[in-house]
Scaffold this active site. Structure first.
Site, PDB file in Angstrom:
ATOM      1  N   GLN A   1     -12.893   7.518  -2.517  1.00  0.00           N
ATOM      2  CA  GLN A   1     -12.649   8.403  -1.360  1.00  0.00           C
ATOM      3  C   GLN A   1     -13.734   9.355  -0.913  1.00  0.00           C
ATOM      4  OE1 GLN A   1      -9.278   8.892  -0.007  1.00  0.00           O
ATOM      5  NE2 GLN A   1      -9.021   6.950  -1.257  1.00  0.00           N
TER       6      GLN A   1
ATOM      7  N   ALA B   1      -8.298  -0.682   3.205  1.00  0.00           N
ATOM      8  CA  ALA B   1      -6.682  -1.109   3.253  1.00  0.00           C
ATOM      9  C   ALA B   1      -6.382   0.290   3.792  1.00  0.00           C
ATOM     10  CB  ALA B   1      -5.926  -1.410   2.174  1.00  0.00           C
TER      11      ALA B   1
ATOM     12  N   ILE C   1      -3.638   2.103   3.291  1.00  0.00           N
ATOM     13  CA  ILE C   1      -3.169   2.557   1.918  1.00  0.00           C
ATOM     14  C   ILE C   1      -4.233   3.225   0.914  1.00  0.00           C
ATOM     15  CG2 ILE C   1      -2.949   0.748   0.213  1.00  0.00           C
ATOM     16  CD1 ILE C   1      -0.395   3.596   0.623  1.00  0.00           C
ATOM     17  N   TYR C   2      -5.449   2.862   1.051  1.00  0.00           N
ATOM     18  CA  TYR C   2      -6.596   3.161   0.458  1.00  0.00           C
ATOM     19  C   TYR C   2      -6.900   4.643   0.611  1.00  0.00           C
ATOM     20  CZ  TYR C   2      -7.668  -1.610  -1.259  1.00  0.00           C
ATOM     21  OH  TYR C   2      -7.802  -2.849  -1.445  1.00  0.00           O
ATOM     22  N   GLY C   3      -6.639   5.093   2.177  1.00  0.00           N
ATOM     23  CA  GLY C   3      -6.912   6.424   2.716  1.00  0.00           C
ATOM     24  C   GLY C   3      -8.347   6.583   2.951  1.00  0.00           C
TER      25      GLY C   3
END
Length: 137
Positions: A15, A37, A39-41
């Protein structure tokens, strides 16, 4: 570039500045496949690192995955547009670890290795089995 690289950088669980630094280091080392992805943000940060790298877009292979919540007809196109707006295998944040990962490109599995893999139980999923991977980061 016409062939998808056999090896790339995964960005799962990375992140902020950590993913920016990891992507920057990977691109400087010659990685040309980056995986993210929804969902990984971290798609925005991946895109930011790519944009700042100076690597031409046509020289990169980027993958992202659509999150299941966005698979509905009314959400799919907008979620793809959002992912594309960002330009968007083992991962690491350390340059020396990313460099050593490239050695894996030389890995070749024998017929016996493949037979052992084929014999594995397939109804479960192993997540970070003890001793499988080094604790780098």
């Amino acid at each position: 570039m016409s062939n998808i690289p056999a090896f790339g950088l995964g960005t799962f669980r990375l992140q902020g500045q950590v993913v920016i630094d990891a992507v920057r280091n990977a691109l400087e080392l010659g990685y040309r496949a980056i995986d993210t992805a929804q969902i990984y943000g971290n798609e925005a940060e991946v895109g930011e690192a790519i944009a700042a790298s100076g690597v031409r877009r046509e020289d990169l292979f980027l993958t992202t995955k659509i999150w299941v919540d966005n698979a509905a007809r009314d959400k799919l196109a907008p979620s793809l547009e959002e992912s594309l707006a960002y330009s968007v295998i083992p991962s690491s944040t350390r340059r020396e670890n990313l460099a050593s990962n490239l050695i894996a490109r030389t890995l070749r599995l024998t017929d016996d290795d493949m037979a052992q893999i084929a014999a594995l139980e397939r109804n479960g999923r192993e997540v970070s089995p003890q001793g499988l991977a080094p604790a780098w980061d």
